[in-house]
Design an enzyme around this catalytic site. Structure first.
Site, short mmCIF file in Angstrom:
data_model
loop_
_atom_site.label_atom_id
_atom_site.label_comp_id
_atom_site.label_asym_id
_atom_site.label_seq_id
_atom_site.Cartn_x
_atom_site.Cartn_y
_atom_site.Cartn_z
N HIS A 48 -27.39 -7.17 49.69
CA HIS A 48 -26.70 -8.03 48.73
C HIS A 48 -26.61 -9.41 49.37
O HIS A 48 -25.61 -9.77 49.97
CB HIS A 48 -25.31 -7.47 48.42
CG HIS A 48 -25.37 -6.24 47.58
ND1 HIS A 48 -25.63 -6.26 46.23
CD2 HIS A 48 -25.25 -4.93 47.91
CE1 HIS A 48 -25.64 -5.03 45.75
NE2 HIS A 48 -25.41 -4.20 46.74
N PHE A 50 -26.21 -12.32 48.49
CA PHE A 50 -25.07 -13.17 48.16
C PHE A 50 -23.76 -12.51 48.55
O PHE A 50 -22.97 -13.09 49.31
CB PHE A 50 -25.07 -13.51 46.66
CG PHE A 50 -23.79 -14.15 46.22
CD1 PHE A 50 -23.41 -15.40 46.69
CD2 PHE A 50 -22.93 -13.49 45.34
CE1 PHE A 50 -22.21 -16.00 46.30
CE2 PHE A 50 -21.73 -14.08 44.94
CZ PHE A 50 -21.37 -15.33 45.43
N LEU A 184 -19.33 -13.50 32.71
CA LEU A 184 -20.48 -14.03 33.44
C LEU A 184 -21.73 -13.67 32.63
O LEU A 184 -21.99 -12.51 32.38
CB LEU A 184 -20.54 -13.39 34.84
CG LEU A 184 -21.83 -13.62 35.63
CD1 LEU A 184 -22.09 -15.10 35.84
CD2 LEU A 184 -21.75 -12.89 36.97
N LEU A 195 -29.12 -17.70 39.66
CA LEU A 195 -28.15 -18.61 39.04
C LEU A 195 -26.73 -18.02 39.13
O LEU A 195 -25.76 -18.75 39.30
CB LEU A 195 -28.54 -18.82 37.57
CG LEU A 195 -28.09 -20.09 36.90
CD1 LEU A 195 -28.44 -21.31 37.73
CD2 LEU A 195 -28.72 -20.20 35.51
N ALA A 196 -26.63 -16.69 39.03
CA ALA A 196 -25.31 -16.05 39.04
C ALA A 196 -24.52 -16.39 40.31
O ALA A 196 -23.34 -16.78 40.21
CB ALA A 196 -25.44 -14.55 38.84
N LEU A 434 -10.51 -7.34 30.09
CA LEU A 434 -11.18 -7.32 28.79
C LEU A 434 -12.70 -7.30 28.92
O LEU A 434 -13.24 -7.78 29.89
CB LEU A 434 -10.75 -8.56 28.01
CG LEU A 434 -9.23 -8.68 27.85
CD1 LEU A 434 -8.86 -10.03 27.26
CD2 LEU A 434 -8.70 -7.56 26.97
#
Ligand SMILES: CCCCCCCCCCCCCC(=O)SCCNC(=O)CCNC(=O)[C@H](O)C(C)(C)COP(=O)(O)OP(=O)(O)OC[C@H]1O[C@@H](n2cnc3c(N)ncnc32)[C@H](O)[C@@H]1OP(=O)(O)O
Length: 434
Positions: A48, A50, A184, A195-196, A434
């Site tokens: 991972h 990031f 997101l 981009l995330a 939510l």
């Protein structure tokens, strides 16, 4: 057939009830799918790139009891928080989305309607309504700067979105002011371009600028490291439609008419004193919720303003009911659900699945089972097709009996910059995002 790991709890994650007896049976797919995911992430050493750089629980630290619970990093002095936005690829620009603006809200709605969470088979996609988005994004004390969009510079087209809203979340004995991060979304044509991570860093920066250092979020994907992993359960209200659109299957040895009969509900609520919540109920509901939520390891710390915002009925957004004792007029029980339809993709006959999602429920005098049955009756009365609930709080106690069937996706809960020593059981969670 639907089988997936969508996020934020889509009905799309479902393998719905399998009523070959009188009770829906557990789906084996669920375990297999989860095992596969965990293996992908852990054993097979999925990197991972990031998330390994972020202050979140790391997989390598799972089970290390020397690490303390609480913030992973201390706050940085505000003067050291980066003042300028992170760099985006040259063709794009940051925008703050003003959800009060009909035009902007519409752009966000269209981006999400076409690009947000789907099930693995692309049969369903969340279709949050504009009213819902306004409600979800403008709670007491919200920051407009936390509603972040990315536009194409030349055309101004909105192609990505991420949001935060402030919330006081209690983690065991500590009340922490956090951001709840949600929505997101990166346009399908811009996926897998990293981009995330930039969007997550930008929302983090803007949260830091408000002197907040923790966040809570949920996702259908496994990331470092869930504080809890929950499962969605689904209660058919309109079984024929659910079967027709591929949300659920006709059980073995079941006919359509037997299935319809199995899920039939009374026309109206059975509990004496059961009624819709009104504005003057806010103090009583707040007291009820405060006491109830205090038993969970992680739960929101709601005050009256929060309850008014999050729980006062709002048509096609949130429904709340309570039981007022016919004798004492005391408010003894409370039940709520929110409305999140899904688009049905590529079906000739139907385009929308109307789903209710169990929100907060408190039973002190009415049995929880009966209270939830009344909630199902109200949802049926209002023409919902399915009623969804996570196995959080005390929900397990009614799911099977009320003919909910397990979905086959999982919803993982996460905290940013807050370590929990050991994963929590879903029943220790008092939080619904939510
Ligand atoms: C103090 C304040 C802190 C505030 C921030 C708190 C954290 C908030 C965190 C956000 C909470 C959001 C809560 C919700 O809204 S959950 C709903 C997420 N949205 C969707 O599923 C909608 C459909 N999908 C998309 O729009 C895209 O696929 C998204 C945008 C999800 C990823 O775009 P894309 O597919 O084009 O990928 P990439 O190349 O840009 O980036 C790849 C990197 O992104 C990591 N990734 C993928 N999905 C998620 C995910 N759901 N949460 C966190 N991280 C995620 C992934 O592991 C990889 O990192 P690493 O594995 O290499 O390390």
């Amino acid at each position: 057939m639907v089988d997936s790991n969508a996020s934020s709890g889509s009905p799309e994650e479902t393998q719905n009830p399998n009523p070959d007896g009188n009770e829906p049976s557990e789906s084996d797919l669920t375990l297999d799918a989860l095992t596969r995911k965990v293996q992908e992430s852990l054993s097979l050493g999925k990197k991972h790139k990031f998330w390994e750089t972020q202050p979140v629980g790391q997989f390598k630290d799972v089970g290390d009891s020397n690490l303390p619970e609480g913030p992973i990093e201390p706050p940085t002095p505000l003067s050291e928080v980066k003042q300028e936005p992170y760099n985006l690829p040259n063709l794009y620009e940051w925008v703050t989305c003003d959800m009060d603006s009909e035009e902007t809200c519409n752009e966000v709605y269209i981006l999400l309607t076409n690009n947000y969470v789907e099930d693995d088979d692309s049969m369903f996609r969340f279709n949050y309504s504009k009213e819902f988005l306004r409600w979800a994004l403008r709670p007491p004390g919200y920051f407009r700067s936390w509603h972040i969009g990315v536009r194409v510079k030349s055309s101004k087209k909105l192609v990505a979105f991420i949001t935060g809203v402030p919330a006081r979340i209690r983690v065991r004995d500590d009340i922490v002011t956090m951001a709840e991060v949600n929505f997101l979304c990166v346009h399908k044509k811009l996926r897998s371009k990293r981009l995330a991570p930039v969007m997550i860093k930008e929302v983090t920066r803007r949260v830091h600028l408000e002197n907040m250092w923790q966040a809570a979020y949920t996702a259908g994907v496994v990331l470092p490291t869930p504080i809890s992993t929950c499962q969605y359960w689904h209660r058919s209200l309109n079984p024929k439609k659910l079967i027709d659109v591929g949300f659920s299957r006709l059980g073995a040895r079941m006919t359509m008419s037997r299935t319809i009969k199995l899920y039939k509900l009374p026309e109206s609520a059975v509990t004496p004193g059961f009624r819709k919540m009104e504005l003057h109920d806010v103090p009583a509901v707040t007291r009820l919720l405060k006491t109830y939520l205090s038993q969970f390891a992680v739960a929101p710390d709601f005050d009256e303003n929060d309850v008014e915002h999050w729980l006062l009925p709002k048509e096609d957004v949130v429904d709340s009911y309570l039981v007022e004792s016919p004798e004492t007029h005391e408010i003894t029980d409370f039940s709520s659900f929110y409305t999140l339809p899904s688009s049905i993709l590529g079906n000739q006959n139907y385009s929308i699945l109307k789903a209710a999602y169990s929100y907060y429920n408190v039973a002190t005098s009415t049995p929880l089972l009966q209270l939830m049955n009344d909630a199902l009756i109200m949802a049926k009365q209002k023409d919902y097709d399915v009623f969804n609930a996570l196995d959080v709080m005390q929900n397990e106690s009614f799911l099977k009996e009320l003919k909910f069937g397990p979905g086959d996706g999982k919803l993982h809960y996460y905290l940013y910059n807050y370590r929990i020593k050991q994963a929590l059981k879903p029943s220790e969670l008092g939080l619904v995002l939510l």
